[in-house]
Write an enzyme that holds these catalytic residues in place. Sequence first.
Site, mmCIF file in Angstrom:
data_model
loop_
_atom_site.group_PDB
_atom_site.id
_atom_site.type_symbol
_atom_site.label_atom_id
_atom_site.label_comp_id
_atom_site.label_asym_id
_atom_site.label_seq_id
_atom_site.Cartn_x
_atom_site.Cartn_y
_atom_site.Cartn_z
ATOM 1 N N LYS A 65 11.282 7.125 -12.069
ATOM 2 C CA LYS A 65 10.738 6.653 -10.793
ATOM 3 C C LYS A 65 10.854 5.138 -10.629
ATOM 4 C CE LYS A 65 6.398 6.088 -10.828
ATOM 5 N NZ LYS A 65 5.506 5.004 -10.532
ATOM 6 N N THR A 66 10.448 4.399 -11.666
ATOM 7 C CA THR A 66 10.453 2.939 -11.567
ATOM 8 C C THR A 66 11.870 2.409 -11.400
ATOM 9 O OG1 THR A 66 8.482 2.854 -12.971
ATOM 10 C CG2 THR A 66 9.725 0.809 -12.698
ATOM 11 N N ASP A 97 4.707 2.541 -3.914
ATOM 12 C CA ASP A 97 4.722 3.282 -5.177
ATOM 13 C C ASP A 97 3.420 4.070 -5.326
ATOM 14 O OD1 ASP A 97 5.520 4.168 -7.659
ATOM 15 O OD2 ASP A 97 5.065 2.299 -8.707
ATOM 16 N N GLU A 98 3.453 5.142 -6.106
ATOM 17 C CA GLU A 98 2.268 5.977 -6.370
ATOM 18 C C GLU A 98 1.563 6.348 -5.067
ATOM 19 O OE1 GLU A 98 1.902 7.141 -9.207
ATOM 20 O OE2 GLU A 98 2.500 5.719 -10.757
ATOM 21 N N GLN A 124 0.505 14.661 -9.589
ATOM 22 C CA GLN A 124 -0.200 13.664 -10.392
ATOM 23 C C GLN A 124 -1.255 12.920 -9.574
ATOM 24 O OE1 GLN A 124 2.232 11.495 -13.423
ATOM 25 N NE2 GLN A 124 3.983 12.396 -12.357
ATOM 26 N N ARG A 161 2.323 13.584 -20.831
ATOM 27 C CA ARG A 161 2.396 12.291 -21.526
ATOM 28 C C ARG A 161 3.159 12.442 -22.847
ATOM 29 N NH1 ARG A 161 2.499 9.863 -17.653
ATOM 30 N NH2 ARG A 161 2.557 11.929 -16.743
#
Length: 757
Positions: free
Chosen positions: A33-34, A224-225, A258, A615
């Site tokens: 994503k980043t 973002d997010e 998420q 994770r």
Amino acid sequence: MSNYLEELNDIQRAAVTNTDGPVMVIAGPGSGKTRVLTYRIAHLIEKGVPPYQILSLTFTNKAAREMKERIEKVVGDKARQVMAGTFHSIFARILRAEAEKIGYPSSFTIYDTDDSKSLLTTIIKEFQLAETHKPNVIRNRISSAKSNLITPKAYANDQRLLYEDKMAKRPHTIKIYQEYVKRCKRAGAMDFDDLLYQFFYLLHINPDNVLDKYRQRFKYLLVDEFQDTNFLQYAIIKKLVNYPGSGQNICIVGDDAQSIYAFRGATIDNILDFEKDYPHLKTFKLEQNYRSTEHIVQAANQVIRYNPKQLKKTIWSAKGEGQKIKLVKTMTDTEEGKRVAGLILEQKTRNHLHNKDIAILYRTNSQSRVFEESLRRHDINYKVFGGTSFYQRKEIKDFLAYLRLIINPMDEEALKRIINYPRRGIGKSSLDKMITYAAQADKPLYECLTVTPLGTAAKRNVNKFVNMMGVFAQRADSADAYELAIYAAKQSGIMDLLKQDTTIEGMGRLENLNALLDGIKEFTEDDVIEEGEDETLGEDRSLAAYLQSIALYTDQDKEDDGDFVTLMTTHAAKGLEFPSVFVVGLEEDLFPSFMAKSENNIDEERRLFYVAITRAEAHLTLSYAKSRYSFGKMRYNEPSRFLDEISQEHLDGVPDSQFTAAPGPGYSGGSTPGKKLQGNFKPIRKASQTPVIDPKDFKPSPASSMKEGQRVLHLRFGQGVIVSTDGSGDKRFATVEFNASGKKRLMLKFAKLQILD
């Protein structure tokens, strides 16, 4: 210029190069994503978009800094002109320049949480409402109102809000809200919520100059997010993007699976319904996971498909099948702590992992205690994140100071810590006088409390404190450690004080105190003699013995070499990854939490579990305990329903299934999740397989009547057979083979066994 586009897979590249119009990037865990967000900004600049016309909104300043550094590697110094930062930091900068347009000085103060609480405390005292209106509760109420664009005037006209306040016995919330806003404005101050609230107001009342100015400035907006945005944040975004002639050049990046911050005001509907606001939306799904092995990824897919409302996607991994997910079942939470510590040692040896490669994730901070204790016993270095180490938390240190003072009145540091906590009218000046008097008399401070010359009120309050501590000391002669501790928690006022704070943080502090009390309860009833343990130590279950037993856990002398096992809540773990992850406490009413169940919010709990398991890179361990102390009582637990949503093909171990359910509409085949029921998506409870023993019906038999070969019952370990006995009198022991938990050696003086034969 670097060949950055060649570093992307096909879907990532499409998400980067489709720069115009509304774009939604659904980014699964570990999907890059980043990188997509960073390269998209770099690509805009390479296409000729002036960097200063790009606004990138993130949720941490660290993420913004890292993003700029990555962009700079691609396009050079031009990256520094991109405006990137958190919603609050960016809008605060703009408000500085435009503040006078909404009646604020450009040098306005930003109130932090303590400033806000202090102001609210003052207002509440002035209104004589301290008994019913608590600053933390009112602060959260005001914060929620601002985040939903509810002004004091709108609040006063909202019958639903007023009714809620009336039923919660805080009917004057609106009065406090009005005065709080007035005082902030008079002081030229904005609180954290105002940085969004006042920015929206600025744009709303100045459409021709301010709003148009920033619409022309920011031609490309990236968020973002996005699943973590609240109503107000999205309202600001729409103001900047939606206007006649706009290209609607907005790109949101996020993952509905998420979305775990509803308690902070995040609204998952922002991402789920985004397409309704932008019918010409282009959507790109990043479904390849570069982080985890296939067993972990498929388990995550199976779990999240049980949520009926979601953006459909199927995450996959090319990292190979990997190891199955290890499932650990234990009889007690203490045993769970020991098993996890043992497995960590095993993984470090077998898989050549370092401490820093391992994380233990739990639902609430109070769960860290048993793991901290076990890790220290095994000399495994650890660090608690997202919270303070259990025994270093203020509420724990405060209460332990009471216990220390009970057994040792000469403990001056403990005395100074709690003489006016909870507040009892013994101020700093009075304490300073007593300290000075003790120093001049060369006597312990405690001995000088009642003889130091003080004012009438202070003298009376000091005497009350000394009398209370005297009662505690007297009870220490006859009560066990738990009876004394629970009495002190109530009589000192600490328990009531913590109960008054009904915020998320306040309830967490109360949970921590109860976790400490549960630990003391367990200590007093621990009748098991561990292999190699000195049996004479098992005779003392006093408060002094308890405090001595935890001295190791409060010892901070051990140097932090940077190689530590990470302990944190699952909420704090979002965005992180580890080669090995332990997700612990997977029991009904714990994960999912009782509160989530009572508020019918299982979907968010499931998303939180999804975050937890994703994770892990290579090794994932899921654990639960069949029993644990809670509020001083042994509770028997059912395994979390989420365990039953993972099919057996991905598990090393079989859960004691309590639930079975059909996956949500997002399920599209692939590995078969759990067991399926058609039609109804609500979990259906199966017959409990945990032997439930009602303490009211349990009757311990006399220790003297215990004999080899007898069938016996134990509250924690269930049924078993006495294999042998040895010793005599108070030092008589029994070795019992329990059906479910194996062989235990018990000191019969403390053992509570009911003979069944």
